[in-house]
Write a protein that holds these residues in place. Structure first.
Motif, short mmCIF file in Angstrom:
data_model
loop_
_atom_site.label_atom_id
_atom_site.label_comp_id
_atom_site.label_asym_id
_atom_site.label_seq_id
_atom_site.Cartn_x
_atom_site.Cartn_y
_atom_site.Cartn_z
N UNK A 168 73.51 1.40 13.61
CA UNK A 168 72.22 1.59 13.91
C UNK A 168 71.76 3.10 14.15
N UNK A 169 70.73 3.63 13.46
CA UNK A 169 70.33 4.69 13.43
C UNK A 169 69.65 5.17 14.85
N UNK A 170 70.29 6.24 15.35
CA UNK A 170 69.98 7.05 16.78
C UNK A 170 68.64 7.73 16.59
N UNK A 171 67.71 7.64 17.32
CA UNK A 171 66.59 8.68 17.33
C UNK A 171 66.79 9.67 17.83
N UNK A 172 66.19 11.15 17.30
CA UNK A 172 66.75 12.37 17.79
C UNK A 172 66.18 12.38 19.18
N UNK A 173 66.81 13.18 19.85
CA UNK A 173 66.23 13.59 21.22
C UNK A 173 65.09 14.79 20.88
N UNK A 174 63.90 14.73 21.65
CA UNK A 174 62.87 15.73 21.69
C UNK A 174 62.88 16.84 22.53
N UNK A 175 62.63 17.90 22.03
CA UNK A 175 62.87 19.30 23.00
C UNK A 175 61.81 19.09 23.90
N UNK A 176 62.03 19.91 25.30
CA UNK A 176 61.03 20.01 26.16
C UNK A 176 59.83 20.87 25.65
N UNK A 177 58.64 20.89 26.09
CA UNK A 177 57.56 21.64 25.44
C UNK A 177 57.89 23.08 25.82
N UNK A 178 57.37 24.41 25.01
CA UNK A 178 57.85 25.50 25.41
C UNK A 178 57.27 25.88 26.53
N UNK A 179 56.02 25.56 26.92
CA UNK A 179 55.61 25.84 28.37
C UNK A 179 56.49 25.54 29.34
N UNK A 180 57.07 24.25 29.30
CA UNK A 180 58.16 23.88 30.23
C UNK A 180 59.22 24.77 30.24
N UNK A 181 59.91 24.84 29.08
CA UNK A 181 61.18 25.63 28.88
C UNK A 181 60.75 27.11 29.48
N UNK A 182 59.75 27.76 29.45
CA UNK A 182 59.54 29.12 29.80
C UNK A 182 59.24 29.24 31.24
N UNK A 183 59.32 27.83 32.04
CA UNK A 183 59.42 27.98 33.51
C UNK A 183 60.77 28.26 33.72
N UNK A 213 80.12 6.90 30.18
CA UNK A 213 79.71 5.84 28.90
C UNK A 213 78.22 6.06 28.99
N UNK A 214 77.72 6.01 30.17
CA UNK A 214 76.10 5.88 30.54
C UNK A 214 75.50 7.18 29.69
N UNK A 215 76.14 8.20 29.48
CA UNK A 215 75.77 9.33 28.76
C UNK A 215 75.69 9.37 27.31
N UNK A 216 76.55 8.41 26.87
CA UNK A 216 76.76 8.39 25.32
C UNK A 216 75.55 8.42 24.39
N UNK A 217 74.71 7.49 24.87
CA UNK A 217 73.31 7.40 24.08
C UNK A 217 72.67 8.46 23.83
N UNK A 218 72.75 9.24 25.05
CA UNK A 218 71.96 10.55 25.06
C UNK A 218 72.83 11.67 24.20
N UNK A 219 73.92 11.61 23.96
CA UNK A 219 74.82 12.71 23.35
C UNK A 219 74.55 12.19 21.81
N UNK A 220 74.52 10.86 21.39
CA UNK A 220 74.26 10.57 19.93
C UNK A 220 72.67 10.98 19.80
N UNK A 221 71.89 11.03 20.74
CA UNK A 221 70.44 11.40 20.20
C UNK A 221 70.67 12.99 20.07
#
Length: 386
Positions: A1-16, A281-289
């Motif tokens: 099964x193809x895992x969707x990529x994680x999305x980065x946080x918005x730049x304005x959030x990161x700069x906080x 194991x609950x964090x495996x899906x996040x790591x795959x993303x």
């Protein structure tokens, strides 16, 4: 099964954020130097840390907080590596663990083999331990890099007492082969030396690559090896302070258990709780993303460089989110990161800090959004037209 990529946080959030990546330079700089990523935390990590704050659970870290058991389960599940949880000791971070193991196994003035271009703290921590660096550079095969097994054996035969491995390798993203690791282990045992393997990038090996834990390579490796690793690179937890020192033999376990008690006390409570959540194991899906997102970016970077910096040399890394890029062809000096920061406001890591092999190189962190990567490379490319 193809895992969707994680999305980065918005730049304005990161700069906080208040971490090194976002406070070293001003808002006019795109920071791609230090190894922090721009993604939200794994939900399980957020949950346990929020619970700890709500409880006021901010005291001292207890003995045996459960990190060893969590890491052993993770290693089995993700790498097929059987780890004895009783052979896992926690400490504050990977390089702290490396220094303490070196102090225990190498006498002041003795030599430690490193494999440049390599993570700059390898040299700093070797010197902190009282030892002396002996560089045996990676071999450039023309399409990638590999350990110079014969050079390492010669250094050990001439009296070097330890090998400090970056496995997978920072900054090249090289995943060392089982055969090369086994040869290093055999050489170390033959010459009564030890091998310390920094495996902090192990969870980030990209398909079809396969990570080989050093301690699982052979009986020789189990006898001479110490692995030091952490969830901090994959899960962006560096500020929480938790790493593990792993052994696979009674003799090496005794060495680790004899380290000063303060080594274990340096483990942060939030770091321990976050590491347990990361290894669950609950964090495996996040790591795959995350891996899916990084796979997109490592390939996108190749296309962007071909478009904007066609004379750059870049090999798509087999692991991690760090790109090792040779910009020598542009004549921007020994340390092109300095000129790039000054002229276009993109902060990259300085190649020469990784050893003489880094002259003319930069290290770029692509653990960000594709759009930010596009913007950064386009800015650097504009220097060629200025």
């Amino acid at each position: 099964m193809t895992v969707p990529p994680l999305e980065s946080l918005p730049l304005e959030t990161l700069r906080r954020r208040s971490s090194s990546k976002w406070r070293t330079y001003g808002d006019d700089v795109i920071p791609m130097f230090v190894a922090e990523t721009d993604f939200p935390l794994a939900p399980e990590i957020t949950r346990v840390l929020a619970e700890a704050v709500e409880l006021g659970d901010t005291g001292y870290t207890p003995p045996r907080p459960g990190v060893g058991e969590a890491f052993a389960a993770f290693a089995d599940r993700r790498f097929g590596w059987q780890v004895d949880a009783s052979h896992v000791l926690t400490t504050g971070d990977v390089m702290m663990g490396v220094v303490e193991v070196l102090r225990a196994v190498v006498a002041p003035g003795e030599r430690v083999v490193t494999t440049p271009p390599v993570y700059p703290p390898f040299a700093m921590c070797t010197e902190e331990s009282g030892a002396v660096v002996e560089a045996v550079p990676l071999r450039d095969t023309g399409t990638g890099w590999e350990l110079d097994v014969e050079g390492i054996d010669a250094a050990l035969a001439a009296g070097a007492r330890a090998v400090l491995l970056s496995n997978p390798h920072n900054p090249t993203g090289t995943v060392h082969s089982r055969e090369a690791l086994a040869a290093v282990a055999a050489s170390a045992r033959r010459h009564s030396a030890v091998v310390i393997s920094d495996e902090i990038h192990a969870p980030l090996v990209h398909t079809p690559g396969t990570f080989t834990p050093f301690l699982a390579v052979s009986d020789d490796a189990a006898a001479v090896g110490y692995t030091v690793t952490s969830a901090s690179k994959a899960y962006n937890l560096a500020g929480l302070k938790c790493a593990v020192i792993v052994t696979a033999a009674d003799d090496t376990r005794r060495v680790v258990r004899a380290l000063p008690k303060e080594v274990e006390w340096r483990t942060g409570l939030f770091g321990a709780r976050a590491a347990i959540a990361a290894f669950d194991v609950a964090s495996d899906a996040w790591l795959d993303g995350l891996l899916a997102a990084l796979d997109v970016n490592r390939r996108l970077l190749a296309d962007l460089l071909a478009e904007h910096l066609p004379e750059a040399t870049y090999r798509i890394p087999d692991a991690g989110y760090l790109a090792w890029i040779d910009l020598s062809a542009y004549g921007w000096g020994d340390d092109p990161a300095r000129r790039i920061l000054r002229e276009v406001g993109v902060a990259l890591h300085h190649g020469p800090l990784f050893g003489p092999q880094g002259i003319g190189h930069v290290r770029l962190n692509f653990g960000c959004s594709p759009d930010l990567l596009r913007t950064a490379v386009a800015k650097i490319g504009a220097m060629t037209r200025g």
